[in-house]
Design a protein around this motif. Structure first.
Motif, PDB file in Angstrom:
ATOM      1  N   ARG A  28     -21.429 -17.240  -9.298  1.00 27.73           N
ATOM      2  CA  ARG A  28     -22.558 -16.488  -9.880  1.00 27.73           C
ATOM      3  C   ARG A  28     -22.067 -15.845 -11.181  1.00 27.73           C
ATOM      4  O   ARG A  28     -20.974 -15.277 -11.214  1.00 27.73           O
ATOM      5  N   TYR A  29     -22.872 -15.929 -12.241  1.00 28.33           N
ATOM      6  CA  TYR A  29     -22.513 -15.337 -13.535  1.00 28.33           C
ATOM      7  C   TYR A  29     -23.535 -14.264 -13.875  1.00 28.33           C
ATOM      8  O   TYR A  29     -24.728 -14.530 -13.952  1.00 28.33           O
ATOM      9  N   GLU A  30     -23.040 -13.025 -14.055  1.00 25.52           N
ATOM     10  CA  GLU A  30     -23.939 -11.916 -14.342  1.00 25.52           C
ATOM     11  C   GLU A  30     -23.227 -10.900 -15.237  1.00 25.52           C
ATOM     12  O   GLU A  30     -22.109 -10.473 -14.939  1.00 25.52           O
ATOM     13  N   ASN A  31     -23.886 -10.525 -16.332  1.00 24.81           N
ATOM     14  CA  ASN A  31     -23.360  -9.523 -17.269  1.00 24.81           C
ATOM     15  C   ASN A  31     -21.941  -9.836 -17.748  1.00 24.81           C
ATOM     16  O   ASN A  31     -21.096  -8.940 -17.847  1.00 24.81           O
ATOM     17  N   GLY A  32     -21.666 -11.106 -18.013  1.00 23.70           N
ATOM     18  CA  GLY A  32     -20.356 -11.482 -18.540  1.00 23.70           C
ATOM     19  C   GLY A  32     -19.254 -11.612 -17.508  1.00 23.70           C
ATOM     20  O   GLY A  32     -18.100 -11.813 -17.857  1.00 23.70           O
ATOM     21  N   VAL A  33     -19.605 -11.490 -16.216  1.00 16.68           N
ATOM     22  CA  VAL A  33     -18.610 -11.589 -15.149  1.00 16.68           C
ATOM     23  C   VAL A  33     -18.974 -12.764 -14.235  1.00 16.68           C
ATOM     24  O   VAL A  33     -20.085 -12.848 -13.728  1.00 16.68           O
ATOM     25  N   LEU A  34     -18.020 -13.674 -14.060  1.00 18.17           N
ATOM     26  CA  LEU A  34     -18.181 -14.790 -13.126  1.00 18.17           C
ATOM     27  C   LEU A  34     -17.629 -14.350 -11.781  1.00 18.17           C
ATOM     28  O   LEU A  34     -16.468 -13.937 -11.692  1.00 18.17           O
ATOM     29  N   THR A  35     -18.468 -14.392 -10.749  1.00 23.48           N
ATOM     30  CA  THR A  35     -18.047 -14.010  -9.397  1.00 23.48           C
ATOM     31  C   THR A  35     -18.030 -15.252  -8.525  1.00 23.48           C
ATOM     32  O   THR A  35     -19.021 -15.973  -8.438  1.00 23.48           O
ATOM     33  N   LEU A  36     -16.900 -15.496  -7.880  1.00 21.20           N
ATOM     34  CA  LEU A  36     -16.750 -16.636  -6.974  1.00 21.20           C
ATOM     35  C   LEU A  36     -16.545 -16.112  -5.567  1.00 21.20           C
ATOM     36  O   LEU A  36     -15.607 -15.348  -5.315  1.00 21.20           O
ATOM     37  N   ALA A  37     -17.427 -16.506  -4.666  1.00 22.46           N
ATOM     38  CA  ALA A  37     -17.315 -16.130  -3.252  1.00 22.46           C
ATOM     39  C   ALA A  37     -16.813 -17.341  -2.486  1.00 22.46           C
ATOM     40  O   ALA A  37     -17.423 -18.414  -2.539  1.00 22.46           O
ATOM     41  N   MET A  38     -15.699 -17.154  -1.772  1.00 23.84           N
ATOM     42  CA  MET A  38     -15.094 -18.250  -1.026  1.00 23.84           C
ATOM     43  C   MET A  38     -14.901 -17.820   0.420  1.00 23.84           C
ATOM     44  O   MET A  38     -13.971 -17.072   0.724  1.00 23.84           O
ATOM     45  N   PRO A  39     -15.786 -18.280   1.310  1.00 22.64           N
ATOM     46  CA  PRO A  39     -15.676 -17.852   2.710  1.00 22.64           C
ATOM     47  C   PRO A  39     -14.494 -18.504   3.419  1.00 22.64           C
ATOM     48  O   PRO A  39     -14.014 -19.562   3.023  1.00 22.64           O
ATOM     49  N   ARG A  40     -14.053 -17.847   4.473  1.00 25.10           N
ATOM     50  CA  ARG A  40     -12.974 -18.404   5.301  1.00 25.10           C
ATOM     51  C   ARG A  40     -13.534 -19.497   6.218  1.00 25.10           C
ATOM     52  O   ARG A  40     -14.707 -19.500   6.550  1.00 25.10           O
ATOM     53  N   LYS A  41     -12.662 -20.377   6.632  1.00 22.76           N
ATOM     54  CA  LYS A  41     -13.031 -21.367   7.643  1.00 22.76           C
ATOM     55  C   LYS A  41     -13.253 -20.622   8.947  1.00 22.76           C
ATOM     56  O   LYS A  41     -12.595 -19.615   9.211  1.00 22.76           O
TER      57      LYS A  41
END
Length: 149
Positions: free
Chosen positions: A122-135
């Motif tokens: 997700r890209y918002e206000n100049g910050v890329l956020t990556l969510a990576m869930p656990r198995k």
């Protein structure tokens, strides 16, 4: 009283090469800055958070076109790539350019516990956020202790 000899100083204390040395320093700093902006890859600043549910990365990428940001996961390595281009009209009229322009690349070795098929960006206000869930099998499990009387 003894004075330290300076080859660039006249007897009256006036320094001849001071402005010249300052100009050379500025020239080299500008050339180094151009190398950063033109040819070398830059690494964006990143914060990494780990919780029981997964791993989150927050990457500073202000001024990047969100459609041009490439997020790739291959063989357990997450790679981010983007390019921020300099404004051609600003270059002509600029007196000083300090913001970096060029290719931004950053790679991270992911832990085996991350489910790479469910990575969300997700890209918002100049910050890329990556969510990576656990198995699912790697999430902590609470085991109840049975008491026998």
């Amino acid at each position: 009283m003894l004075n330290r000899w300076n080859p660039f100083e006249f007897g009256n204390g006036a320094v001849v090469a001071g402005p010249l040395m300052r100009d050379f320093d500025q020239l080299f700093q500008e050339l180094a800055g151009q190398a950063t902006r033109q040819g070398r890859e830059l690494a964006p600043a990143t914060d990494i958070y780990e919780t029981e549910s997964g791993v989150t990365l927050q990457v500073d990428m202000p001024g990047h076109d969100p459609k041009a940001i490439e997020v790739k996961v291959e063989k357990g390595v997450l790679t981010l790539r983007s390019e921020r281009k300099a404004d051609a009209t600003a270059k002509e009229s600029a007196r000083r350019l300090e913001r970096g322009f060029g290719v931004y690349t950053r790679s991270f070795k992911l832990p085996d516990t991350v489910d790479t098929s469910k990575v969300e960006a997700r890209y918002e206000n100049g910050v890329l956020t990556l969510a990576m869930p656990r198995k699912e099998e790697s999430k902590p499990r609470v085991i109840e202790v049975k008491v026998q009387s």
